[in-house]
Scaffold this active site. Structure first.
Site, PDB file in Angstrom:
ATOM      1  N   LYS A   4       0.851  -1.185   0.000  1.00 25.37           N
ATOM      2  CA  LYS A   4       0.000   0.000   0.000  1.00 25.37           C
ATOM      3  C   LYS A   4       0.893   1.243   0.000  1.00 25.37           C
ATOM      4  O   LYS A   4       1.716   1.428   0.896  1.00 25.37           O
ATOM      5  CB  LYS A   4      -0.915   0.032   1.224  1.00 25.37           C
ATOM      6  CG  LYS A   4      -1.779   1.298   1.276  1.00 25.37           C
ATOM      7  CD  LYS A   4      -2.501   1.435   2.599  1.00 25.37           C
ATOM      8  CE  LYS A   4      -3.110   2.832   2.716  1.00 25.37           C
ATOM      9  NZ  LYS A   4      -3.702   3.075   4.048  1.00 25.37           N
TER      10      LYS A   4
ATOM     11  N   ALA B  62      -9.648   5.418   4.864  1.00 28.58           N
ATOM     12  CA  ALA B  62      -9.530   6.605   5.718  1.00 28.58           C
ATOM     13  C   ALA B  62     -10.860   7.325   5.871  1.00 28.58           C
ATOM     14  O   ALA B  62     -11.558   7.589   4.891  1.00 28.58           O
ATOM     15  CB  ALA B  62      -8.479   7.589   5.205  1.00 28.58           C
ATOM     16  N   GLY B  63     -11.188   7.631   7.113  1.00 30.46           N
ATOM     17  CA  GLY B  63     -12.352   8.451   7.415  1.00 30.46           C
ATOM     18  C   GLY B  63     -13.591   7.701   7.851  1.00 30.46           C
ATOM     19  O   GLY B  63     -14.553   8.309   8.319  1.00 30.46           O
TER      20      GLY B  63
ATOM     21  N   GLY C 221      -8.287   9.113  10.200  1.00 35.11           N
ATOM     22  CA  GLY C 221      -8.585   9.086  11.620  1.00 35.11           C
ATOM     23  C   GLY C 221      -9.687  10.010  12.077  1.00 35.11           C
ATOM     24  O   GLY C 221      -9.941  10.138  13.269  1.00 35.11           O
TER      25      GLY C 221
ATOM     26  N   ASN D 145      -8.763   1.358  10.222  1.00 40.44           N
ATOM     27  CA  ASN D 145      -7.997   1.033  11.424  1.00 40.44           C
ATOM     28  C   ASN D 145      -8.591   1.738  12.635  1.00 40.44           C
ATOM     29  O   ASN D 145      -9.109   1.106  13.549  1.00 40.44           O
ATOM     30  CB  ASN D 145      -6.535   1.397  11.237  1.00 40.44           C
ATOM     31  CG  ASN D 145      -5.648   1.009  12.412  1.00 40.44           C
ATOM     32  OD1 ASN D 145      -4.504   1.401  12.489  1.00 40.44           O
ATOM     33  ND2 ASN D 145      -6.143   0.218  13.351  1.00 40.44           N
ATOM     34  N   THR D 146      -8.565   3.066  12.625  1.00 40.16           N
ATOM     35  CA  THR D 146      -8.976   3.838  13.798  1.00 40.16           C
ATOM     36  C   THR D 146     -10.417   3.555  14.196  1.00 40.16           C
ATOM     37  O   THR D 146     -10.725   3.496  15.403  1.00 40.16           O
ATOM     38  CB  THR D 146      -8.801   5.348  13.520  1.00 40.16           C
ATOM     39  OG1 THR D 146      -7.473   5.591  13.073  1.00 40.16           O
ATOM     40  CG2 THR D 146      -9.070   6.165  14.772  1.00 40.16           C
TER      41      THR D 146
END
Length: 273
Positions: free
Chosen positions: A114, A201-202, A175, A223-224
């Site tokens: 990635k 993301a997001g 995040g 992830n977050t």
């Protein structure tokens, strides 16, 4: 890619055969997860197991893959079971990103990677010019590049043309948990590319993941949203189910939106009162 698969895969989904194809490799899960921000490796392992993910991202610059046995990520997340996806998190130039992924190949022989090149430390938005430059170098060196980008359909197409095996537009800043801020652009990217499109993301909660899939994305990476949930393992399971539900809804084809009501019951053959 997603549009072309819509009807051909609708019957296959009912039989449980709807793989995500990336660089010629088949994956049953369309949810990809990160390995950072958990309180310890035990929680990391439990959350990833609950997510059903087969691909896990690993920040080469932030994860000590060469640590003593028992302190390494690979002791909790077996690379023989999961597909490691080394990433360039924390890189701010094309040169830095290329060197990081060359190191990943030396450490573990990984070629499916990635790529992300961050533009600044405040917004953490991707530097798309540097990303494209790095992608061209890495593809020429035999890497299979999954490229993180903004939600610009033109940049997404350029990354595909550069030889990337997947394009990963952001839903919102990294995040942030804000969810998909520009669904129109995400849908346009899905419709215009032939390689897999994965929102990255997001994402903040399960409904965000479902929306991404309903727009036609081939998968979602997060992830977050899992690691910073109050109950990460439970959230991981929720995300797994949301991705599955969103994919099925996309393949099923939603009803058209109408500006007026439409009765659910037939208007003919009614009993006269």
């Amino acid at each position: 890619m997603a549009t072309a698969l819509k009807w051909s895969n609708s019957s296959a989904v009912a039989e449980g055969d709807d793989p995500l194809m990336v660089a010629g490799r088949a994956f049953h899960s369309r949810l990809l997860v990160g390995t950072g921000k958990y309180k310890d490796f035990v929680e990391t392992k439990l959350a990833i197991e609950a997510s059903g993910a087969e691909i896990v991202t690993v920040a080469v610059r932030r994860t000590n893959l060469a640590a003593p046995k028992g302190e390494r990520l690979q002791d909790a997340i077996d690379p023989a079971v999961y597909t490691y996806l080394p990433n360039t998190a924390g890189c701010y130039s094309a040169d830095e990103a290329v060197r990081t992924l060359r190191l990943a190949r030396e450490l573990g022989g990984w070629t499916l990677v990635k790529l992300e090149v961050i533009g600044d430390k405040v917004s953490l938005y991707p530097d798309v010019v540097a990303t494209l430059e790095a992608a061209q170098i890495l593809v020429a060196e035999g890497f299979e590049v999954m490229a993180y980008s903004n939600d610009d359909p033109l940049i997404a197409k350029k990354l595909e043309d550069a030889g990337c095996v997947a394009v990963m537009p952001l839903a919102a800043p990294i995040g942030s948990g804000l969810g998909i801020q520009n669904p129109l652009n995400i849908e346009m990217i899905c419709q215009s590319l032939s390689v897999p499109v994965l929102v990255d993301a997001g994402v903040g909660t399960a409904s965000d993941a479902a929306i991404a899939m309903e727009l036609g994305c081939d998968g979602v990476l997060m992830n977050t949203a899992i690691a910073e949930a109050q109950h990460p393992v439970l959230m991981a399971e929720a995300m797994k189910l949301a991705v599955q539900a969103g994919r099925k809804a996309y393949l099923a084809g939603r009803m058209p939106k109408r500006r007026v009501a439409s009765a659910s019951s037939p208007q003919t053959g009614m009993i006269e009162g």
